[in-house]
Design an enzyme around this catalytic site. Structure first.
Site, PDB file in Angstrom:
ATOM      1  N   GLU A   1      -6.187   7.302  -0.798  1.00 10.38           N
ATOM      2  CA  GLU A   1      -6.080   6.113   0.050  1.00 10.38           C
ATOM      3  C   GLU A   1      -6.773   4.922  -0.609  1.00 10.38           C
ATOM      4  O   GLU A   1      -6.239   3.805  -0.625  1.00 10.38           O
ATOM      5  CB  GLU A   1      -6.690   6.379   1.435  1.00 10.38           C
ATOM      6  CG  GLU A   1      -5.869   7.285   2.324  1.00 10.38           C
ATOM      7  CD  GLU A   1      -4.503   6.703   2.643  1.00 10.38           C
ATOM      8  OE1 GLU A   1      -4.400   5.476   2.846  1.00 10.38           O
ATOM      9  OE2 GLU A   1      -3.529   7.484   2.667  1.00 10.38           O
TER      10      GLU A   1
ATOM     11  N   HIS B   1       0.843  -1.206   0.000  1.00  9.30           N
ATOM     12  CA  HIS B   1       0.000   0.000   0.000  1.00  9.30           C
ATOM     13  C   HIS B   1       0.876   1.253   0.000  1.00  9.30           C
ATOM     14  O   HIS B   1       0.633   2.204  -0.750  1.00  9.30           O
ATOM     15  CB  HIS B   1      -0.923  -0.022   1.216  1.00  9.30           C
ATOM     16  CG  HIS B   1      -1.640   1.268   1.478  1.00  9.30           C
ATOM     17  ND1 HIS B   1      -2.948   1.493   1.094  1.00  9.30           N
ATOM     18  CD2 HIS B   1      -1.232   2.423   2.090  1.00  9.30           C
ATOM     19  CE1 HIS B   1      -3.304   2.707   1.459  1.00  9.30           C
ATOM     20  NE2 HIS B   1      -2.281   3.292   2.065  1.00  9.30           N
ATOM     21  N   GLU B   2       1.910   1.262   0.848  1.00  7.34           N
ATOM     22  CA  GLU B   2       2.776   2.439   0.915  1.00  7.34           C
ATOM     23  C   GLU B   2       3.574   2.618  -0.373  1.00  7.34           C
ATOM     24  O   GLU B   2       3.780   3.739  -0.839  1.00  7.34           O
ATOM     25  CB  GLU B   2       3.717   2.317   2.121  1.00  7.34           C
ATOM     26  CG  GLU B   2       3.013   2.241   3.475  1.00  7.34           C
ATOM     27  CD  GLU B   2       2.032   3.379   3.697  1.00  7.34           C
ATOM     28  OE1 GLU B   2       2.250   4.482   3.136  1.00  7.34           O
ATOM     29  OE2 GLU B   2       1.049   3.183   4.430  1.00  7.34           O
TER      30      GLU B   2
ATOM     31  N   HIS C   1       1.492   4.391  -2.878  1.00  7.62           N
ATOM     32  CA  HIS C   1       1.506   5.848  -2.731  1.00  7.62           C
ATOM     33  C   HIS C   1       2.701   6.449  -3.471  1.00  7.62           C
ATOM     34  O   HIS C   1       2.588   7.496  -4.130  1.00  7.62           O
ATOM     35  CB  HIS C   1       1.583   6.231  -1.247  1.00  7.62           C
ATOM     36  CG  HIS C   1       0.256   6.255  -0.555  1.00  7.62           C
ATOM     37  ND1 HIS C   1      -0.824   6.994  -1.009  1.00  7.62           N
ATOM     38  CD2 HIS C   1      -0.162   5.653   0.592  1.00  7.62           C
ATOM     39  CE1 HIS C   1      -1.844   6.832  -0.184  1.00  7.62           C
ATOM     40  NE2 HIS C   1      -1.478   6.028   0.784  1.00  7.62           N
TER      41      HIS C   1
END
Length: 298
Positions: free
Chosen positions: A203, A136-137, A140
């Site tokens: 997100e 997930h990071e 980003h």
């Protein structure tokens, strides 16, 4: 283009139109340009130095090639594997001493990025769940969300400055004193609403791309559920000292908000989990990651 990406572009366009309209009404082209220049200078400085600044704020320690702790070496190795799988540069990897399970990414671009996880995350989650969080990071970073949020913050800051101009020049613009006071109150509020909506959209998009990177949407869903539950009862001292960085974490480190309310920078965790479950269900065959479910810290 995904729905979340399209929504981000539309929200940015709306914020730009809001800024231009308020600037024209309050200060004309010159006033709008001045506010934009000042806000851009402040946010570009923060964006260029964001990685080191944020990591210092939270007391993060970099995991180097000579790291002796086996669990930390494993964590850094997994991040490297995921980054290569995503076809992106390997970021610097950090650990933060905090009992609250959480993580964030920072850096001005994929070539100067860093990811950080708390010791609480490494202790309480299984390896596949940690992998889901770090994917997930990395999403980003890959999506350049740091740049998107910097542009958003620049426009929001410029709108706030124009609203402050209204306090001093309320009688000398196109809307008069009453109109200037109304703009001073409602314009910054509108900017915050749009800024929060963009953050929530990013997100959701990072959840989607992160699940694709890891290949296991349910690992991220399980991780989000555990992080949300623990974040409610565990304080993150670094985030409490620096609340302006709260939007960077995968789950709000300051409190557990239960809805996608207008001012929330994070979507409701239950909504995120439901979307990930739909992704898993839509896949003909979700291939699990090459790691066991047992946590690397035993």
């Amino acid at each position: 283009m995904t729905a979340n990406t399209l929504r981000t572009f539309l929200l940015l366009a709306g914020m730009t139109a809001l800024f231009m309209g308020i600037g024209y009404l309050l200060g004309g082209p010159a006033g709008a340009l001045l506010a934009l220049i000042v806000a851009a200078a402040m946010n570009l400085f923060a964006w260029w130095n964001s990685a080191d600044m944020v990591l210092r704020m939270h007391g993060a320690r970099e995991i180097g090639p000579d790291e002796r702790h086996p669990a930390l070496r494993q964590y850094a190795g997994d991040v490297e594997f995921l980054a290569r799988r995503a076809g992106m540069p390997v970021p610097r990897v950090f650990v933060i001493q905090s009992d609250q399970p959480n993580a964030f990414a920072t850096g001005r671009d994929p070539q100067h990025a860093a990811v950080a996880a708390t010791t609480g995350l490494l202790e309480r989650l299984g390896r596949t769940e940690i992998q889901g969080v770090m994917a997930h990071e990395l999403a980003h970073v890959k999506n350049r969300d740091t740049l998107t949020m910097t542009v958003t913050a620049t426009l929001a800051g410029a709108i706030g400055m124009l609203a402050n101009f209204a306090l001093f020049f309320g009688g000398n613009n196109r809307v008069g004193l009453i109109g200037s006071l109304a703009m001073m109150i409602f314009a910054p509020m509108a900017a915050i609403l749009v800024q929060s909506a963009i953050s929530r959209a990013r997100e959701y998009e990072a959840d989607r791309v992160g699940a694709e990177i890891s290949g296991d949407p349910m690992a991220l869903a399980s991780a989000l559920e555990k992080i949300e539950r623990s974040a409610r009862r565990t304080m993150n001292a670094g985030a409490e000292r620096n609340p302006a960085t709260a939007h960077m974490f995968i789950i709000n480190p300051l409190n557990g908000q239960r809805m996608d309310n207008l001012f929330s920078t994070h979507p409701d965790t239950a909504n995120r989990i439901n979307r990930l479950r739909q992704m898993a269900g839509a896949s003909a065959s979700v291939q699990p990651g090459p790691w066991s479910q047992r946590g690397p810290w035993g």
